[in-house]
Scaffold this active site. Structure first.
Site, PDB file in Angstrom:
ATOM      1  N   GLY A  69     -25.553  -1.246 -31.832  1.00 63.33           N
ATOM      2  CA  GLY A  69     -25.803  -1.775 -33.059  1.00 63.33           C
ATOM      3  C   GLY A  69     -26.092  -0.496 -33.989  1.00 63.33           C
ATOM      4  CB  THR A  70     -27.236   2.829 -33.536  1.00 65.66           C
ATOM      5  OG1 THR A  70     -28.628   2.310 -33.252  1.00 65.66           O
ATOM      6  CG2 THR A  70     -27.176   4.200 -34.390  1.00 65.66           C
ATOM      7  CG  ASN A 153     -35.908  -3.762 -37.345  1.00 62.78           C
ATOM      8  OD1 ASN A 153     -35.288  -3.722 -38.470  1.00 62.78           O
ATOM      9  ND2 ASN A 153     -36.398  -2.643 -37.048  1.00 62.78           N
ATOM     10  CD  GLN A 181     -34.102  -7.429 -33.950  1.00 68.81           C
ATOM     11  OE1 GLN A 181     -34.473  -8.246 -33.143  1.00 68.81           O
ATOM     12  NE2 GLN A 181     -34.574  -6.253 -33.540  1.00 68.81           N
ATOM     13  CB  SER A 201     -27.151  -4.504 -30.767  1.00 69.75           C
ATOM     14  OG  SER A 201     -27.584  -4.063 -29.783  1.00 69.75           O
ATOM     15  CG  HIS A 203     -30.072  -3.283 -26.246  1.00 68.58           C
ATOM     16  ND1 HIS A 203     -31.452  -3.088 -26.461  1.00 68.58           N
ATOM     17  CD2 HIS A 203     -29.689  -2.784 -27.487  1.00 68.58           C
ATOM     18  CE1 HIS A 203     -31.759  -2.439 -27.389  1.00 68.58           C
ATOM     19  NE2 HIS A 203     -30.813  -2.135 -28.263  1.00 68.58           N
ATOM     20  CB  THR A 239     -12.095   4.974 -21.731  1.00 69.80           C
ATOM     21  OG1 THR A 239     -11.129   6.301 -21.622  1.00 69.80           O
ATOM     22  CG2 THR A 239     -11.967   4.140 -20.643  1.00 69.80           C
ATOM     23  CB  CYS A 327     -35.583   2.387 -34.226  1.00 68.31           C
ATOM     24  SG  CYS A 327     -34.914   1.075 -33.102  1.00 68.31           S
TER      25      CYS A 327
END
Ligand code: PLP
Length: 385
Positions: A69-70, A153, A181, A201, A203, A239, A327
């Protein structure tokens, strides 16, 4: 342990692990290689891209895989603003909301510090909402980009993204939303939302950390941040993380298919949890919007405590949650999100966020609410009077 910190991260879903495993083992090829292993990897990547595009209701060519996401937020904010200013030097301003994740906020500050952009910050109301009027108030002919998150978030407030995107469109300004989120809990059809760019994102959805996606509409130019072999149509060299892309696509597909049912189910559990906590803990205060909030987030301030101490007590009682955003963890400063809502800094220090996976049960939340009552009581009893 009752895990109530899903906004920080989630475990990998079994189906996701099964889908990605071949690309970590036997089918380990590099998608750029001209042999059968490479071709198998390239076709897995293409299939993952099509899978994401199907959920987002966009074309496969509009999907860029990133490291999370970042990176997706950085690519959107810096990449779109820089490309637009390169095409028209008068476009030297970006608009963000007052409660963006640091991935957006710091990208905008970088544009300001290094590239001389002006950053216009749209305020939020005391429940964390950006209004259409507030956005109109900051748009200028020089605005290169608007970036306003879909759901916050820390407090879970959900923005009226379709309305805000429509305002930006009226002004001919591209609109990016950080849906990190929101994905899995709210609809992410980019056509229905009318957004030009959207970050997701992996995760937060049951895929591994280090997988992400940026959607960018059609011919919207994006200046790449990572240069090299020209992968991802030149938008993001390196890659490709084939297994990560397959995982994200699988996780997004599953969570999107379950979205309506889970959102309805978990919203009810969330409301019951909020009511239990507000009733059981004297002077507790819900932060964020009462109803326009993620099904998965309940966030409070418990005046007379420190969020960190409540967190420690809760962990002793078997409940894992967060005292604000992961974060920003480790920093002592009060959460800028809560301060932007008008909450006093000393109250903001007492915040605790509970966030749920779709596997959460009513029993868990009942136990958690009782633990919150005990934990806050203990911390208040220990506090100097
Ligand atoms: N945006 C929001 C709203 C988030 O909550 C997070 C992570 O917590 C991110 C961006 C960053 O995503 P990632 O952890 O994949 O870099």
């Amino acid at each position: 342990m009752i895990f109530l910190d899903a906004a920080a991260t989630t475990p990998i879903r079994r189906e996701v692990l099964d889908a990605m495993w071949p690309y970590l083992s036997g089918e380990f090829g590099n998608p750029s290689s001209h042999h059968s292993l490479g071709e198998a990897a390239a076709s897995a990547l293409a299939e993952a891209r099509t899978g994401v595009a199907k959920v987002l209701n966009c074309r496969a060519g509009e999907v860029t895989f990133t490291s999370g996401g970042t990176e997706a937020d950085n690519l959107a904010v810096k990449g779109i603003a820089l490309a637009r200013r390169a095409a028209d030097p008068s476009l030297g301003r970006v608009v963000i909301s007052a409660i963006e994740h640091p991935a957006v906020e710091e990208s905008a500050r970088y544009l300001q510090r290094v590239h001389g952009f002006d950053v216009d910050v749209v305020p939020v109301d005391n429940q964390g909402l950006v209004t259409v009027a507030a956005l109109r108030g900051v748009l200028r002919p020089e605005t290169a980009l608007v970036s306003i998150m879909y759901a916050n978030n820390e407090i879970g407030t959900v923005q009226p993204v379709a309305e805000l995107a429509a305002v930006a469109r009226e002004h001919g300004v591209p609109f990016h939303t950080d849906a990190v989120q929101a994905a899995g809990w709210l609809p992410v059809d980019v056509k229905a939302l009318g957004v030009d760019a959207m970050s997701i994102s992996g995760h937060k959805l049951g895929a591994p950390k280090g997988s992400g996606v940026l959607f960018t509409r059609g011919r919207l130019r994006v200046e790449p941040l990572v240069h090299g072999g020209g992968q991802e149509r030149g938008r993001r060299s390196g890659t490709e993380n084939v297994a990560g892309a397959v995982a994200l696509s699988t996780a997004l597909g599953i969570s999107n298919a379950e979205q309506q049912e889970q959102a309805a189910r978990v919203s009810l559990l969330r409301d019951a949890f909020i009511n239990r906590v507000l009733q059981a803990v004297p002077d507790s205060m819900l932060t964020g919007h009462r109803s326009l909030r993620l099904p998965s987030v309940a966030s409070f301030c418990f005046p007379g405590t420190s969020g960190e101490s409540v967190l420690l007590e809760l962990e002793r009682l078997g409940v894992v949650c967060s005292s604000g955003s992961a974060c920003a963890a480790g920093s002592d400063a009060p959460s800028p999100v809560l301060v932007a809502l008008g909450i006093a800094p000393e109250t903001a220090q007492t915040s605790v966020r509970f966030s749920f996976t779709s596997a959460v049960t009513d029993t868990e939340l009942e136990l958690a609410a009782a633990a919150v009552e005990t934990a806050v009581g203990r911390v208040r009893n220990l506090a100097p009077q």
